[in-house]
Design an enzyme around this catalytic site. Sequence first.
Site, PDB file in Angstrom:
ATOM      1  N   SER A   1       0.840  -1.201   0.000  1.00 35.67           N
ATOM      2  CA  SER A   1       0.000   0.000   0.000  1.00 35.67           C
ATOM      3  C   SER A   1       0.875   1.251   0.000  1.00 35.67           C
ATOM      4  CB  SER A   1      -0.985  -0.046   1.164  1.00 35.67           C
ATOM      5  OG  SER A   1      -1.948   0.981   1.056  1.00 35.67           O
TER       6      SER A   1
ATOM      7  N   GLN B   1      -4.277   2.027  -7.376  1.00 35.57           N
ATOM      8  CA  GLN B   1      -3.997   1.377  -6.089  1.00 35.57           C
ATOM      9  C   GLN B   1      -4.925   1.859  -4.968  1.00 35.57           C
ATOM     10  OE1 GLN B   1      -1.577   3.033  -3.341  1.00 35.57           O
ATOM     11  NE2 GLN B   1       0.066   1.521  -3.382  1.00 35.57           N
TER      12      GLN B   1
END
Length: 316
Positions: A93, A251
């Site tokens: 992340s 993302q």
Amino acid sequence: MKRAYVFPGQGAQVIGMGRDLAEAYPSARAVFDEVDEALGERLSALIWEGEIAELTLTQNAQPALMATSIAAVRALEAEGVSAMDAAFVAGHSLGEYSALCAAGAMGLSDTARMLRLRGRAMQDAVPVGEGAMAAVLGLDFDAVTAIAQDAAEGEVCEAANDNDPAQVVISGHKAAVERAAALAKARGAKRAMLLPVSAPFHCALMQPAAEAMAEALKGVQINAPAVPLVANVKAEAVSDPEEIRNLLVAQVTGRVRWRESVAWMAEQGVTQMIEVGAGKALSGMIRRIAKSVDVVAINTAADAKTLAERIGEAHV
């Protein structure tokens, strides 16, 4: 030995992280100084002497974790171990930004500013209390995906982080995530627990944050990384700057394909993965995904010296 550098994500933060590195290495201290200047505040004071509740706020945790990771990279460089010698970089992340910074694709100041903005945008995308995330342990990705779909009932409920063979995180509307956690237990999960996060990351509810990042990233210089990035949403290596820019936007709402990313690197012949920064969460995941890979976590000056000695001995 074929190495990959991997960088932790949110949840790894602790008060005091990186201080040992900054005290031992001027180049590591310079990282925190530059991040402080880029953000116009003493984030380093919060990291080393502040309250954990404030550090855990998404807008603080994200640049703080990145700064700690890059300080560890600089410490390794001071010991003669360079990330530029790795086969790949990857991050979980927000760790993807740390990986890009370490590989020279983004400048440190730009990376800090983007993560501050990313943290705020992700926090603001969903009103507090409307979203949630839960970790499901003991079931594989396909089983958890099915549970999320069955629990959605018209709301958002998605598999957000495919962390390892027996740990998948779901994200979405709070009621739907609670239904999914109950359903997971009924279907044989060892545990299904709500996570102490302030927003439902990596799901469709983050679309406003994705739009904010798309706009912000337009103004940032992204270079081809010196080491290929194994991207979260593709689980394979990328080097094209425009593709990286697009993937950083994708993302925000997309799934973190960590299990697949680690497996892909192992398939490419990586035999050592170095977790650079706070905590050892990724090390545990990697050991469960690719048991033959040697895993090393670099949190402190002693860790950096030990790894440099190991590598030096291997080259004798």
